[in-house]
Design a protein around this motif. Structure first.
Motif, short mmCIF file in Angstrom:
data_model
loop_
_atom_site.label_atom_id
_atom_site.label_comp_id
_atom_site.label_asym_id
_atom_site.label_seq_id
_atom_site.Cartn_x
_atom_site.Cartn_y
_atom_site.Cartn_z
N ILE A 247 10.58 20.98 -39.87
CA ILE A 247 10.25 21.22 -41.28
C ILE A 247 8.87 20.64 -41.56
O ILE A 247 8.55 19.56 -41.09
CB ILE A 247 11.31 20.54 -42.18
N PHE B 229 9.15 25.93 -41.25
CA PHE B 229 9.23 26.28 -42.68
C PHE B 229 9.03 25.01 -43.50
O PHE B 229 9.15 23.89 -42.98
CB PHE B 229 10.58 26.93 -43.03
N THR C 216 10.09 22.78 -47.00
CA THR C 216 11.06 22.60 -48.08
C THR C 216 10.33 21.87 -49.21
O THR C 216 9.17 21.45 -49.03
CB THR C 216 12.27 21.75 -47.65
N GLY D 141 22.63 16.52 -45.30
CA GLY D 141 21.56 17.41 -44.82
C GLY D 141 20.23 16.70 -44.79
O GLY D 141 19.18 17.28 -45.08
N PRO E 257 26.80 15.02 -39.54
CA PRO E 257 27.72 15.28 -38.41
C PRO E 257 27.08 15.12 -37.04
O PRO E 257 27.79 14.97 -36.05
CB PRO E 257 28.16 16.73 -38.63
N ARG F 86 20.69 13.86 -34.97
CA ARG F 86 19.93 13.76 -36.22
C ARG F 86 20.07 12.36 -36.83
O ARG F 86 19.14 11.84 -37.41
CB ARG F 86 20.35 14.86 -37.19
N TRP G 216 32.87 23.26 -47.93
CA TRP G 216 32.11 22.00 -48.04
C TRP G 216 32.12 21.51 -49.49
O TRP G 216 32.37 20.34 -49.77
CB TRP G 216 30.68 22.23 -47.56
C1 SAM Z 1 17.04 23.22 -44.16
S1 SAM Z 1 17.33 21.63 -43.53
C2 SAM Z 1 16.93 20.65 -44.97
C3 SAM Z 1 16.48 19.26 -44.66
C4 SAM Z 1 16.07 18.39 -45.83
N1 SAM Z 1 17.19 18.17 -46.74
C5 SAM Z 1 14.88 18.93 -46.57
O1 SAM Z 1 15.08 19.40 -47.69
O2 SAM Z 1 13.77 18.91 -46.05
C6 SAM Z 1 19.10 21.56 -43.47
C7 SAM Z 1 19.64 20.35 -42.76
O3 SAM Z 1 21.07 20.27 -42.98
C8 SAM Z 1 21.68 19.91 -41.75
N2 SAM Z 1 23.11 20.26 -41.79
C9 SAM Z 1 23.70 21.41 -41.45
N3 SAM Z 1 25.04 21.35 -41.63
C10 SAM Z 1 25.31 20.11 -42.11
C11 SAM Z 1 26.49 19.45 -42.53
N4 SAM Z 1 27.69 20.04 -42.48
N5 SAM Z 1 26.38 18.19 -43.00
C12 SAM Z 1 25.18 17.58 -43.07
N6 SAM Z 1 24.02 18.16 -42.67
C13 SAM Z 1 24.07 19.41 -42.20
C14 SAM Z 1 20.84 20.68 -40.75
O4 SAM Z 1 21.02 20.19 -39.47
C15 SAM Z 1 19.44 20.39 -41.27
O5 SAM Z 1 19.01 19.14 -40.79
#
Ligand code: SAM
Length: 373
Positions: free
Chosen positions: A48, A54, A56, A92, A124, A128, A238
């Motif tokens: 990111i 991409f 955010t 996340g 999870p 990470r 979720w």
């Molecule tokens: C699009 S990224 C966003 C990262 C950050 N929150 C940001 O806004 O820059 C989504 C993140 O959610 C994580 N993720 C996916 N499923 C998840 C879950 N069930 N619980 C926690 N994190 C999860 C992904 O691995 C990834 O690191």
């Protein structure tokens, strides 16, 4: 079967198809993003931002984290005045940058709350978690990590549970319209001549909103063959678990998606699933698994209903632009510390709130639990 000229992740997918037959796209997406050690979100933290694939709102700069921290400080004040302990839980968190931005604001501008802050990350993935621990540790921040909902059983959380761009990264079921048979099939992924290719599978009906929409009779003859829609039952699950965990406080998510998804949107015959790589949107969802992000729009109306059915009340569902403008008004009204109007800050505000930048694309859903009316 080992094909030496493909990536290790493609090999995992190839082997699974070889053994069990074509896989539903939702399984492909799960492996492409989350296969341990090999998936897109498992391999490096710098997916990111400028060096990644991409942006955010977090990559825009620290302003989002500061504004959230200020907003949270006011909610935490309400929780404190009602007595008892509370937690701040992020899901996340990816590389931990948003956590750093939030914790930095608390440390510098609300030190008394910072000293009592119980910051949890719901993560999870052990991989990470190690990135997040390293990043927070470098700055001297602590935190607590939890792996799954079993660490946050029903009613155990009083506080704030929030996420930014989490639910759009959940694996999606992809359904397609069979114009001849006039019924839905499920997009699957098969292997032909060493290439991953789309195939048509009988639709899995997942019970939890994991089914394709009803198509009214007159529309059935008009829908083009292959017209695609997606459904993300995991996002609903979720949200239900999050709502159940909350005994009091707020549940909040920021993401892009629909207030109310049009079940059959003629402007999106391929649905909303997209691939991103090096800041380019790509249409081939099956290309180079593990090397490109895959994402689908969030159906906020569905989340809202799930939360309300679980006993939460909806505070707001608005665009990010409107939400942050409201926070900004409070920043000004309460003379909140830690906000300057430098050129850099103004440029971040504009990017986060302007309708043509991120302001309209992202939505904010906030629901609250018992005792917060
Ligand atoms: C699009 S990224 C966003 C990262 C950050 N929150 C940001 O806004 O820059 C989504 C993140 O959610 C994580 N993720 C996916 N499923 C998840 C879950 N069930 N619980 C926690 N994190 C999860 C992904 O691995 C990834 O690191």
């Amino acid at each position: 079967m080992l094909l030496p000229d493909v990536s290790a992740l493609a090999n995992v997918i190839f082997k699974e198809i070889d053994k069990a037959g074509p896989m539903p796209f939702v399984r492909f997406m799960e492996l492409a993003l989350y296969c341990p050690d090999l998936g897109f979100y498992e391999r490096f933290p710098h997916r990111i931002g400028r060096r990644g694939d991409f942006y955010t709102s977090v990559s825009v700069g620290p302003l989002l984290g500061r504004m959230l921290a200020f907003r949270f400080s006011r909610w935490l004040g309400e929780l404190e005045s009602a007595g008892g302990r509370w937690q701040l839980v992020e899901a996340g968190a990816h590389d931990g940058q948003l956590a750093v931005d939030i914790l930095t604001w608390f440390k510098e501008h609300a030190p008394a709350t910072f000293d009592r802050l119980d910051y949890l990350i719901l993560e999870p993935s052990g991989r990470r978690e190690s990135w997040q621990r390293a990043k927070l540790g470098e700055l001297g921040f602590g935190g607590r990590w939890i792996r799954s909902w079993s660490d946050l059983p029903a009613g155990s959380l009083r506080g704030i549970l929030f996420s930014n761009e989490l639910l759009d990264a959940f694996p999606a079921r992809r359904y397609g319209w069979d114009a001849q048979a006039r019924k839905w099939f499920e997009y699957g992924v098969d292997l032909r001549k060493g290439q991953l290719v789309w195939c048509r599978l009988p639709p899995t009906v997942d019970g939890e909103a994991g089914s394709p929409p009803e198509v009214p009779g007159p529309i059935q003859s008009m829908l083009p063959d292959g017209f695609a829609v997606e459904s993300v039952p995991e996002a609903r699950r979720w949200w239900r678990q999050a709502a159940a965990a909350l005994s009091g406080g707020y549940l909040m998510t920021i993401d892009y998606g629909f207030d109310r998804a049009a079940a059959l949107d003629p402007t999106r015959p391929q649905g909303t699933l997209r691939a991103y790589r090096q800041h380019r949107m790509l249409s081939d969802l099956l290309a180079d698994p593990g090397e490109q992000d895959l994402t689908a729009h969030v159906d906020f109306a569905a989340l809202r209903e799930v939360g309300e059915a679980s006993g939460l009340r909806t505070e707001t569902l608005v665009t990010q632009g409107r939400f942050l403008t409201g926070v900004m008004e409070q920043v000004v009204r309460f003379h909140a510390p830690g906000f300057d109007w430098s050129r850099a800050a103004r440029s971040q505000i504009q990017t986060l709130t302007h309708p043509e930048h991120l302001g309209d694309r992202f939505k904010v859903l906030i629901q609250f639990g018992a005792g917060m009316a």
